[in-house]
Each structure stands twice: as C-alpha cells, then as structure tokens.
Enzyme design. Structure first.
Site, short mmCIF file in Angstrom:
data_model
loop_
_atom_site.label_atom_id
_atom_site.label_comp_id
_atom_site.label_asym_id
_atom_site.label_seq_id
_atom_site.Cartn_x
_atom_site.Cartn_y
_atom_site.Cartn_z
N PRO A 94 -2.13 -45.52 -21.26
CA PRO A 94 -0.78 -45.63 -21.83
C PRO A 94 -0.67 -45.34 -23.24
O PRO A 94 -1.85 -45.06 -24.21
CB PRO A 94 -0.31 -46.89 -21.79
N THR A 95 0.67 -45.11 -23.91
CA THR A 95 0.66 -45.08 -25.13
C THR A 95 0.33 -46.55 -26.02
O THR A 95 0.55 -47.33 -25.78
CB THR A 95 2.32 -44.76 -25.52
N THR A 133 -5.62 -38.40 -17.92
CA THR A 133 -5.16 -37.43 -18.97
C THR A 133 -5.45 -38.09 -20.41
O THR A 133 -5.07 -39.25 -20.70
CB THR A 133 -3.46 -37.48 -18.80
N LEU A 228 6.53 -28.45 -19.52
CA LEU A 228 7.48 -28.81 -18.63
C LEU A 228 8.39 -29.68 -19.13
O LEU A 228 9.76 -29.55 -18.75
CB LEU A 228 6.79 -29.75 -17.47
N CYS A 277 4.23 -39.77 -17.50
CA CYS A 277 3.46 -38.82 -18.46
C CYS A 277 4.12 -38.30 -19.35
O CYS A 277 3.55 -38.00 -20.60
CB CYS A 277 2.96 -38.09 -17.08
N1 LIG Z 1 1.22 -41.08 -12.52
C1 LIG Z 1 1.01 -39.39 -12.17
O1 LIG Z 1 1.75 -38.87 -11.47
C2 LIG Z 1 0.01 -38.88 -13.03
C3 LIG Z 1 -0.17 -37.52 -12.56
C4 LIG Z 1 -1.37 -36.78 -13.36
C5 LIG Z 1 -2.23 -37.47 -14.23
N2 LIG Z 1 -1.87 -38.87 -14.60
C6 LIG Z 1 -2.90 -39.67 -15.52
O2 LIG Z 1 -3.78 -40.39 -14.55
C7 LIG Z 1 -4.07 -41.46 -15.39
C8 LIG Z 1 -3.75 -42.72 -14.42
O3 LIG Z 1 -2.52 -42.73 -14.10
P1 LIG Z 1 -1.81 -43.55 -12.94
O4 LIG Z 1 -0.27 -43.21 -12.88
O5 LIG Z 1 -2.64 -43.50 -11.82
O6 LIG Z 1 -1.93 -45.00 -13.75
P2 LIG Z 1 -1.96 -46.57 -12.89
O7 LIG Z 1 -1.66 -47.42 -13.94
O8 LIG Z 1 -1.19 -46.35 -11.62
O9 LIG Z 1 -3.32 -46.66 -12.14
C9 LIG Z 1 -4.44 -47.05 -12.95
C10 LIG Z 1 -5.31 -48.04 -12.51
O10 LIG Z 1 -6.56 -48.27 -13.23
C11 LIG Z 1 -6.83 -49.63 -13.10
N3 LIG Z 1 -8.02 -49.81 -14.34
C12 LIG Z 1 -7.74 -49.76 -15.48
N4 LIG Z 1 -8.97 -50.23 -16.44
C13 LIG Z 1 -9.98 -50.54 -15.02
C14 LIG Z 1 -11.05 -50.57 -15.04
N5 LIG Z 1 -11.86 -50.72 -16.43
N6 LIG Z 1 -11.92 -50.76 -13.90
C15 LIG Z 1 -11.24 -50.61 -12.75
N7 LIG Z 1 -9.65 -50.35 -12.63
C16 LIG Z 1 -9.35 -50.25 -13.87
C17 LIG Z 1 -5.62 -50.32 -13.13
O11 LIG Z 1 -5.96 -51.89 -12.56
C18 LIG Z 1 -4.53 -49.35 -12.39
O12 LIG Z 1 -4.54 -49.93 -10.95
C19 LIG Z 1 -3.29 -41.60 -16.68
O13 LIG Z 1 -4.40 -41.12 -17.50
C20 LIG Z 1 -2.04 -40.73 -16.37
O14 LIG Z 1 -1.60 -40.04 -17.58
C21 LIG Z 1 -0.93 -39.50 -13.99
O1 LIG Z 2 14.38 -29.98 -13.66
C1 LIG Z 2 14.01 -30.90 -13.84
C2 LIG Z 2 12.75 -31.34 -13.33
C3 LIG Z 2 12.34 -32.64 -13.59
N1 LIG Z 2 13.16 -33.50 -14.25
C4 LIG Z 2 12.78 -34.88 -14.41
O2 LIG Z 2 11.67 -34.97 -15.02
C5 LIG Z 2 11.07 -36.17 -15.03
C6 LIG Z 2 9.37 -35.74 -14.35
O3 LIG Z 2 9.55 -35.07 -12.99
P1 LIG Z 2 8.26 -34.30 -12.44
O4 LIG Z 2 7.59 -33.54 -13.29
O5 LIG Z 2 8.80 -33.63 -11.34
O6 LIG Z 2 7.39 -35.54 -12.12
P2 LIG Z 2 6.21 -36.50 -12.56
O7 LIG Z 2 5.67 -37.04 -11.52
O8 LIG Z 2 6.16 -36.98 -14.00
O9 LIG Z 2 5.05 -35.04 -12.87
C7 LIG Z 2 4.65 -34.73 -14.12
O10 LIG Z 2 3.68 -35.48 -14.82
C8 LIG Z 2 2.52 -35.54 -14.19
C9 LIG Z 2 1.76 -36.50 -14.93
O11 LIG Z 2 0.98 -35.90 -16.06
C10 LIG Z 2 1.92 -34.19 -13.88
O12 LIG Z 2 0.74 -34.00 -13.12
C11 LIG Z 2 3.03 -33.01 -13.17
O13 LIG Z 2 2.30 -31.86 -12.99
C12 LIG Z 2 4.33 -33.23 -13.85
O14 LIG Z 2 5.30 -32.39 -13.17
C13 LIG Z 2 11.78 -36.73 -13.67
O15 LIG Z 2 12.48 -37.89 -14.41
C14 LIG Z 2 12.56 -35.70 -13.28
O16 LIG Z 2 13.79 -36.15 -12.72
C15 LIG Z 2 14.67 -33.26 -14.75
O17 LIG Z 2 15.41 -33.92 -15.23
N2 LIG Z 2 14.79 -31.94 -14.34
#
Ligand SMILES: NC(=O)c1ccc[n+]([C@@H]2O[C@H](COP(=O)([O-])OP(=O)(O)OC[C@H]3O[C@@H](n4cnc5c(N)ncnc54)[C@H](O)[C@@H]3O)[C@@H](O)[C@H]2O)c1
Ligand SMILES: O=c1ccn([C@@H]2O[C@H](COP(=O)(O)OP(=O)(O)O[C@H]3O[C@H](CO)[C@@H](O)[C@H](O)[C@H]3O)[C@@H](O)[C@H]2O)c(=O)[nH]1
Length: 472
Positions: A94-95, A133, A228, A277
C-alpha cells in the site's frame, strides 16, 4: 528445471485467484497459498464456496475443482517455503502512511518481511517471483536480504507482475493479453525465467509470454496502470467540458475510439476511478520520478490523480447544488459501494469520498450494494477519520433491499455500474420517492429518455444537464 511445488505468500485478491488458476491448469504442480491472516485462510478453506473471501465470477468453480487436490490454503508459512522450489510474493504494497514518502511511496515493509522469512527458512535454492506491484529496482533489495541470509541456498529473483482486473480476474488469468516475466540475464537467471515460462505455457500461448530484464518488467507494471488511469482521467476531464457545451461524452468516446490508434476500451466516463491499484501505483511512480529529480515527469503523472479527485468532488458538489444547495436532513440513496461491478472490493472506491462529502453536509445517506457488507462500508468511512465512528453510523444506514433503500429518498446516486440497477422497476422507485425525484447517474448506465419519461430529474455524467440545472 521442472517446478513441482509452488508456494504463494499472500492469499489476497491476487494471490488467491492467480494460484487457483495455476493449480487448475497445472494439475501436476502442488500449490500452497499461505497468509498470516487466519480468518482469510479459513474462508478460503470454507466448505461453503459462497464464503470465499473474494467474490469473482467463476472463481468458486475453479477453487472447487482444485482445492485439496493440488491447491491448498494454509497459515503454515515456514513449511510452505521449505517445500517449494518457486515462491511467489503476493503481499500488499500500500501507499506509505508514515515517514519519508508518506502518502506517495509504496510501503515495502510486508515485502521485506517476506524476504527475511524466506532467508531464515530456506535451506535449498529457490526461485522468488515478485507478483506484488513494486517500485522499479525492488528486486535488488530482495536479493540483498536473501544473499545475506548466512545459509548456502542461492536465489533467483524474477519479476512477474499481475495485470488482472477485479471482476474479470478469472477470465484475465485464463486468457491474459500477455504474461510478463523479468529476470537476470545470467545463465542461472535464464534458467529461472524458463522454469516460470514453462508453468504459464501449460495454458498461455507462447507468443503471449514476454520476457525482459527485471527492471523493465517492474516498471512496465507501473506504466500500464499509469496509462490506463490516464485514459479514465482524460475522458473524465472531457466529461466536464461536455456538460458545459452540450456535447455528450459517450458520443465523443465512440468517435475517438473508432480511431484505431486510440481504440474503444477504457473510455467510459465515471464518477472517478477507484480500486487498490491506480492511485497507489501512480503516486508511487510520481515518488520515483521525484526521487530522481524528474519534477516535470512527476507533475505530469500526478495530474491524473488530481483530476480523479476533482471528478469525485464535483459529483458530490453537483448533488448538493442541484438539491437547492442543501442536503441537510435529506435522504440520499447511493446505489453501489464497490469500486466497480462484479467485485466486493471497495478500496479507494469513489463512493467512499462521495458519501463522506454528503455526510459532511449532514445528509442522511443510505447505501445499497449487492456484494458489500455493511461493516466494510462503516470501516471505509472510519478510515477517513472525518468524524466520530458513531456519527457515521447515525448519519449513514445500509439497506439490503434496493427498493427500501430508495423509499422516500430525495435523490439517488448511482456509484457502481452493477447490471442489476438497470433492471429495477424505476417507476415503482419514482412513485415512492420525495418529489422532485432526482437521479445522479455517476456511471451513465440508465436510459435517459426512460428516466425522464417516468418523471425523474436525471443527470448523467458527461451529458448536458437540463436547462434549469445549468450553472452558467
Ligand atoms: N488487487 C488487484 O486487482 C491487483 C492486481 C494486480 C496487482 N496487484 C498487486 O498485488 C499485490 C497484492 O494485492 P492484493 O490486492 O492481493 O492485496 P491483499 O491485501 O488483498 O492481499 C495481500 C495479503 O498478503 C498477506 N500478507 C501480508 N504480509 C504477509 C506476510 N509477511 N506473510 C504472509 N502473508 C502476508 C495479507 O494478510 C493479505 O491477505 C499488491 O502489490 C498489488 O498492488 C493487485
Ligand atoms: O473506462 C473506464 C474503465 C475503468 N474505470 C474505473 O477505473 C477503476 C479501475 O478499473 P479496472 O482497471 O477495470 O479495475 P482494477 O481491478 O483496478 O484493475 C486495474 O488495476 C489492476 C491492479 O494493478 C491491474 O492489474 C489491471 O490491469 C488494471 O486494469 C474502476 O473504478 C473503474 O470503474 C472507469 O471509470 N472508466
């Protein structure tokens, strides 16, 4: 080298679905997902698939197929690290909320803890895969911790960022646009890259698996999210111009999207982007640029976030202004709390900021969301710390029935694009509301003509407002 045992640290929105798909597609690989959060692991192991900690269309079927066959969820982190040849790190980044870089930089404490735990436990060679990330050059910090562990194991660090979007995670994982793998260019590095390529190649076409150096891979993830989010802020900026000029943002988006160089996707104007994200990753990019003294680059990308904040603020301002400049004591119903449809995730959802602004104006806010639990909603508000928790609970109520939520409301604001909102009996909703009955469609999903024919005063983001609502 053929991988037989994978461990994933972090059973969240990425770790859970990603590992479920790997296990389903690679039945000969044993996949163990570990987390320190016991409740989360218990939910992943719940016999009732409705209780999985994450809602994603299609995920329950995949978990059902693979769980306890070659997919396991556990809190025994050490055992899983010991048994695996390949360890994914998928913890939250997180931030930062404290110290240097507060409010901008990524907080890498969870990543470092993982690296230290691997260093402590691992006695054999391991491939470490960054799935989280991360800021560009994080791999070198992980490598430094692992190489100084004092035991003889050697480590290869790969970057394999995840591009899934929530709500479509399963489809994105099954049919990714690309899989990106960054690694060291040494012979050992190339072997490690190949081992991970072989895992994905079991279901992803080879021409979609891209290999690069580690730094390109780490930076590509931040770049993809920045591009994006920039598209959303760009179309949202145009939505405000549309409202002033009589242009319609959907028509503008269609017209520009037919240019193959621009393309039609990700041009939907909205009340503002949310999700865990976009904001976090852009702020991280801004911080990196600033730390290299690249102020113009930093300012350029920061504007994407500033525009997004403005879009949320102007939406709630517009509600207050339209309701005769006061919403004090008025019932305003928010349809949707999740940051997008088909997910129960609310992180950075635009609804949180809109609700907070309306509560500050003393509105009585009622929320309905088909997938978000009421405690999550209150927790999101409490996190902002704008007022006392009991005041949030006094001013905001959560309803399980959308018709009840809308009854006697002065206004409805659509904040998430859930499909079910378009199927409601809007005539019945209108009949039960205070008059004039206002709808503020922050997602542009309802039919303007039908809403106006019923009698609503209807505002759609990015469309010209009725004359009496024009501010100039
Ligand atoms: N949410 C998305 O759609 C998305 C997509 C692409 C990339 N990412 C990236 O992936 C990463 C994870 O995101 P997320 O949404 O899955 O987060 P999340 O908070 O849903 O899950 C992270 C998990 O890690 C666990 N954790 C933290 N420290 C730990 C440790 N030392 N040992 C064991 N478990 C531990 C936490 O308890 C939590 O359940 C982030 O860097 C995020 O930016 C997220
Ligand atoms: O035309 C659009 C597309 C999206 N959104 C909004 O943008 C946010 C993000 O949407 P989306 O990107 O579809 O979902 P995320 O799950 O946040 O996915 C983004 O963030 C992830 C975490 O890093 C990446 O893995 C993905 O590729 C990237 O799309 C949401 O609030 C959407 O409602 C809009 O308002 N207009």
């Amino acid at each position: 080298m053929k991988i037989k045992n994978i461990c994933c640290i972090g059973a969240g929105y990425v770790g859970g679905p990603t590992m479920a798909v790997i296990a389903q597609q690679c039945p000969d690989i044993n996949v163990v997902v570990v987390d320190i959060n016991e409740a989360r692991i218990a939910a992943w192991n719940d016999a009732d698939l409705n209780n999985l900690p994450i809602f994603e269309p299609g995920l329950d079927a995949i978990v059902k197929e693979a769980r306890n066959r070659n997919l396991f969820f556990s809190t025994d982190v050490e055992k899983a690290i010991t048994n695996a040849e390949m360890i994914f790190i998928s913890v939250n980044t997180p931030t930062k909320t404290y110290g240097k870089g507060k409010g901008m930089a990524a907080d890498l404490k969870y990543i470092e803890l993982c690296a230290r735990q691997i260093a402590k436990v691992a006695k054999q060679d391991k491939i470490i895969v960054e799935k989280s990330t991360l800021p560009v050059r994080t791999a070198s910090a992980i490598k430094s911790i692992l190489d100084n562990s004092g035991n003889k194991a050697s480590f290869q660090i790969l970057s394999n960022p995840e591009f899934l979007a929530e709500g479509t995670a399963v489809q994105d994982l099954l049919h990714p646009d690309r899989v990106l793998i960054g690694g060291d260019t040494s012979p050992e590095g190339e072997k490690a890259i190949q081992a991970l390529v072989d895992v994905y190649a079991q279901w992803v076409p080879k021409n979609r698996i891209l290999t690069t150096n580690v730094w390109s891979s780490e930076l590509s993830k931040l770049t993809a999210n920045a591009f994006l989010a920039q598209r959303v802020s760009s179309i949202n900026a145009m939505s405000e111009i549309c409202e002033k000029t009589g242009a319609d943002v959907n028509e503008v988006a269609k017209a520009i999207g037919m240019d193959t160089r621009i393309g039609p996707k990700f041009l939907k104007a909205s009340v503002g982007f949310g999700g865990s994200c976009f904001q976090k990753d852009i702020l991280n990019l801004v911080y990196i640029a600033k730390s290299y003294g690249l102020d113009e680059v930093a300012n350029y990308w920061e504007q994407v976030v500033l525009m997004n904040n403005h879009q949320k603020q102007r939406f709630s301002d517009h509600i207050v202004k339209t309701l005769y400049n006061t919403v004090s004591g008025k019932k305003i119903t928010l349809l949707g709390w999740a940051f997008k449809k088909d997910t129960n995730d609310t992180r950075e959802s635009a609804a949180i900021q809109v609700a907070d602004n309306l509560l500050s104006e003393q509105a009585h806010v009622v929320v309905y969301d088909p997938k978000v639990a009421s405690e999550r909603i209150y927790a999101d508000l409490e996190y902002l710390n704008t007022r006392l928790p009991e005041q949030n609970r006094q001013l905001l109520t959560v309803e399980k029935d959308p018709y009840k939520a809308c009854k006697n409301a002065h206004a409805i604001a659509v904040l998430t694009e859930w499909d079910e909102f378009t199927t409601y009996n809007w005539q019945a909703i209108f009949d039960a509301m205070e008059k004039p009955a206002f709808v503020f469609d922050g997602r542009g999903i309802l039919n303007q003509q039908e809403m106006e024919d019923i009698g609503f005063i209807y505002y759609k983001i990015g469309s010209q407002r009725p004359n009496f609502m024009q501010s100039n």
